[in-house]
Write a protein that holds these residues in place. Structure first.
Motif: not given
Length: 329
Positions: A71, A74-75, A105, A107, A110, A162, A164-166
């Motif tokens: 990804h 989002d990883d 996205g 990443g 984050s 993403g 996770i990122t959100s």
């Protein structure tokens, strides 16, 4: 799937490790990104008009061929890797009190925000998105502004951030600002002219935020991430020329003339007297609302600055010429 920068890193290391890689990019990805990715040994597939369409197709290929999907944002491992940017910045400049970071996205921001908020640091983290793609802004602020259009910052043109990122952005990022296409163009041009650094639209988003709200960042020690320099030379040339036009160093003037011998010579004398360089001329006699004996002359010219251009237009009007400037958006 990638808009181009993640793709190059993945392709490089996959080839280095002897692992075949397939990258799906949107059809409108700049040629330089496609060529660089292929140059690192990847099989590039162009699909769809947006990153989100390319992403969806890449997941189809994953299911069909049993590929391992990496990804682009989002990883947790990708986020951690991208966060090392902030580690290096704070090692070099420990007194940084503000980080301004582009968001696609999510990443990169984050990872960087995780570093910025760790170990008791009081660093403000500001995210930046293009006005045309306010996806993370919508997610965090619960708004529904449209996402779409031709942005110079295609590297952060993501419609769906993403999961996770959100959550990480909501928890760690202090604010998100939106920047216009004009500010993005101005930033790309300034970085090249002043810093002698070629940066793509997404990479220039941080500087665009500073230019858009200078008072907000006044007195701060700000770090911005120039997250990519993959811009087509042709597009870069257009951006630079448009910036020259906006600053008054290039202009296209529309002058109304009478269609008679010597008319062009007389108006050219005014340009010569003021040391204005004429780059291109264009006559229009047919497709105009002027009388049959009139014509419209477009003059593309080069001046020293806005004041020089204003003096030229004043001189033309004093000589009884009807003149207007063809403005850029």
């Amino acid at each position: 799937a990638s808009a181009g920068n993640h793709a190059q890193g993945l392709a490089y290391h996959a080839t280095r490790l002897g692992i075949p890689s397939t990258i799906v990019m949107p059809k409108n990805t700049p040629t330089v990104k496609v060529m660089q990715t292929e140059g690192h040994g990847a099989n590039v597939i162009l699909f769809g008009e947006t990153f989100d369409a390319a992403y969806a197709y890449s997941r189809e290929l994953e299911a069909e061929h049993g590929f391992t999907f990496v990804h682009p944002f989002d990883d947790p491992r990708i986020i951690a890797g991208q966060g090392t940017v902030a580690l290096e910045m704070l090692t070099d400049v420990p007194e940084l009190d503000t980080l301004v970071i582009p968001i696609g996205g999510g990443g990169l921001i984050s990872g960087c925000a995780t570093v910025a908020k760790s170990e008791g640091r009081a660093i403000e983290v500001i995210g930046v998105q293009a006005e045309l793609y306010p996806s993370m802004y919508n997610r965090v602020h619960h708004t529904e502004m449209p996402c779409g259009g031709d942005t110079l910052a295609e590297g952060i043109a993501v419609k769906e951030p993403g999961g996770i990122t959100s959550k990480m952005v909501e928890a760690l990022v202090d604010d998100i600002v939106l920047v216009s296409e004009r500010r993005l163009e101005e930033s790309v041009s300034l970085l090249l002219q002043i810093e002698k650094t070629v940066v793509e639209g997404a990479g220039a988003a941080g500087l665009a935020a500073l230019l858009g709200e200078p008072q907000r960042f006044k007195g701060r020690t700000v770090g911005i991430v120039l997250c990519g320099g993959n811009i087509d030379p042709r597009l870069l040339a257009y951006v630079l020329l448009r910036d020259l036009a906006r600053s008054g160093r290039m202009a296209r003037l529309r002058i109304r003339l009478q269609d008679r011998p010597g008319a062009l010579y007389k108006v050219a004398q005014i340009f010569e007297q003021l040391s204005v360089n004429i780059l291109e001329l264009s006559h229009q006699r047919i497709f105009t609302n002027l009388p049959a004996k009139g014509l419209s002359l477009d003059v593309e010219c080069e001046t020293r600055d806005r004041e020089h251009l204003d003096r030229l237009m004043t001189a033309l009007r004093r000589a009884d010429y009807e003149v207007s400037q063809v403005e850029l958006a």
